[in-house]
Enzyme design. Structure first.
Site, PDB file in Angstrom:
ATOM      1  N   ASP A   1      -0.511   1.717   2.296  1.00 36.68           N
ATOM      2  CA  ASP A   1       0.177   1.757   3.592  1.00 36.68           C
ATOM      3  C   ASP A   1      -0.082   0.425   4.284  1.00 36.68           C
ATOM      4  OD1 ASP A   1       0.227   4.435   2.720  1.00 36.68           O
ATOM      5  OD2 ASP A   1       0.166   5.200   4.784  1.00 36.68           O
TER       6      ASP A   1
ATOM      7  N   LYS B   1       7.075   3.928   7.941  1.00 35.80           N
ATOM      8  CA  LYS B   1       6.089   4.786   8.608  1.00 35.80           C
ATOM      9  C   LYS B   1       6.002   4.393  10.075  1.00 35.80           C
ATOM     10  CE  LYS B   1       1.048   5.583   8.350  1.00 35.80           C
ATOM     11  NZ  LYS B   1      -0.165   5.301   7.553  1.00 35.80           N
TER      12      LYS B   1
ATOM     13  N   LYS C   1       7.654   8.436   6.860  1.00 29.90           N
ATOM     14  CA  LYS C   1       6.353   9.043   7.101  1.00 29.90           C
ATOM     15  C   LYS C   1       6.055   8.999   8.596  1.00 29.90           C
ATOM     16  CE  LYS C   1       1.386   8.523   6.130  1.00 29.90           C
ATOM     17  NZ  LYS C   1       0.357   7.878   5.270  1.00 29.90           N
TER      18      LYS C   1
END
Length: 240
Positions: A97, A159, A188
């Site tokens: 991430d 995200k 996400k």
């Protein structure tokens, strides 16, 4: 409240349990890794220095280990992000991430943002890369630009947040991100995802992965609604 539209098992399969606070001790980390294993979630997202330990502790559990790159500000150099990515993968991380360079994105330097993301995606090879935009700092146009850069660079997910910027996922930002990226890119939600109703609402808006440290509360509630019983005793693992 009504029964959930997803089973507890389905929700567990979409959770990245966040273990990222800088003050966590090894005992704290181990307790949360054990929680992740007990609930059978998709993955944990740990601090880079915890990857090898988490991989060893979760061996055989079926829970994957991910980590963060350029966290939490995104301002490290591209070369540093690439080196951090390679080390994380060598330590056993399955997913990365990464935080975009927020200042570059806000400056309109989208070619530089795209190149930064692409370098990490290329370093990751077949591994999943999720691009954290930190939407609390961005206008809608900047969110769109960041999503488009991430998609062009080959990221698997966009995200919302790190959880450290004073603002997390919102329904409006999630919907905007889902509209912006194509079907090959997933969304996400993280930051403020602490209860079942939030998970269900975001999933209905197109979210397929959740970053949270409220795993026990969310899954206990989901199981309780499935059976119509009161939720079991919960483990409070803090906010993310």
């Amino acid at each position: 409240m009504s029964a959930p539209t997803l089973t507890a098992a389905e929700i567990a399969g979409m959770i990245d349990h966040a273990i990222l606070k800088p003050e966590l001790t090894r005992d704290d980390v181990d307790a949360q890794l054990d929680t992740a294993a007990r609930y059978g979630i998709f993955s944990v997202c740990v601090r880079p220095g915890d990857v090898a330990h988490a991989v060893a502790r979760l061996a055989g559990s079926g829970v994957a280990v991910g980590t963060v790159i350029g966290f939490p500000h995104g301002t490290t150099s591209t070369a540093a992000k690439v080196a951090e990515s390679r080390q994380a993968l060598a330590d056993g991380a399955a997913e990365l991430d990464m935080v975009v360079n927020i200042g570059l994105l806000r400056s309109g330097l989208t070619d530089d943002v795209e190149a930064d993301i692409r370098a990490v995606v290329e370093a990751a090879g077949e591994h999943v890369v999720k691009v954290i935009l930190e939407t609390a700092f961005l206008t809608d146009d900047e969110i769109v630009a960041g999503c488009e850069a991430a998609e062009r660079a080959g990221a698997a997910f966009v995200k919302t947040s790190t959880g450290f910027a004073g603002g997390g996922a919102t329904p409006e930002h999630v919907a905007l991100m889902r509209r912006t990226v194509g079907p090959s890119v997933q969304v996400k939600a993280s930051g403020g995802v602490r209860d079942l109703d939030t998970v269900l609402a975001f999933h209905a808006a197109g979210v397929t992965r959740f970053g949270t440290s409220g795993t026990a509360t969310i899954l206990d509630d989901a199981a309780a609604r499935e059976t119509g019983s009161d939720a079991a005793a919960r483990v409070d693992t803090g906010s993310y």
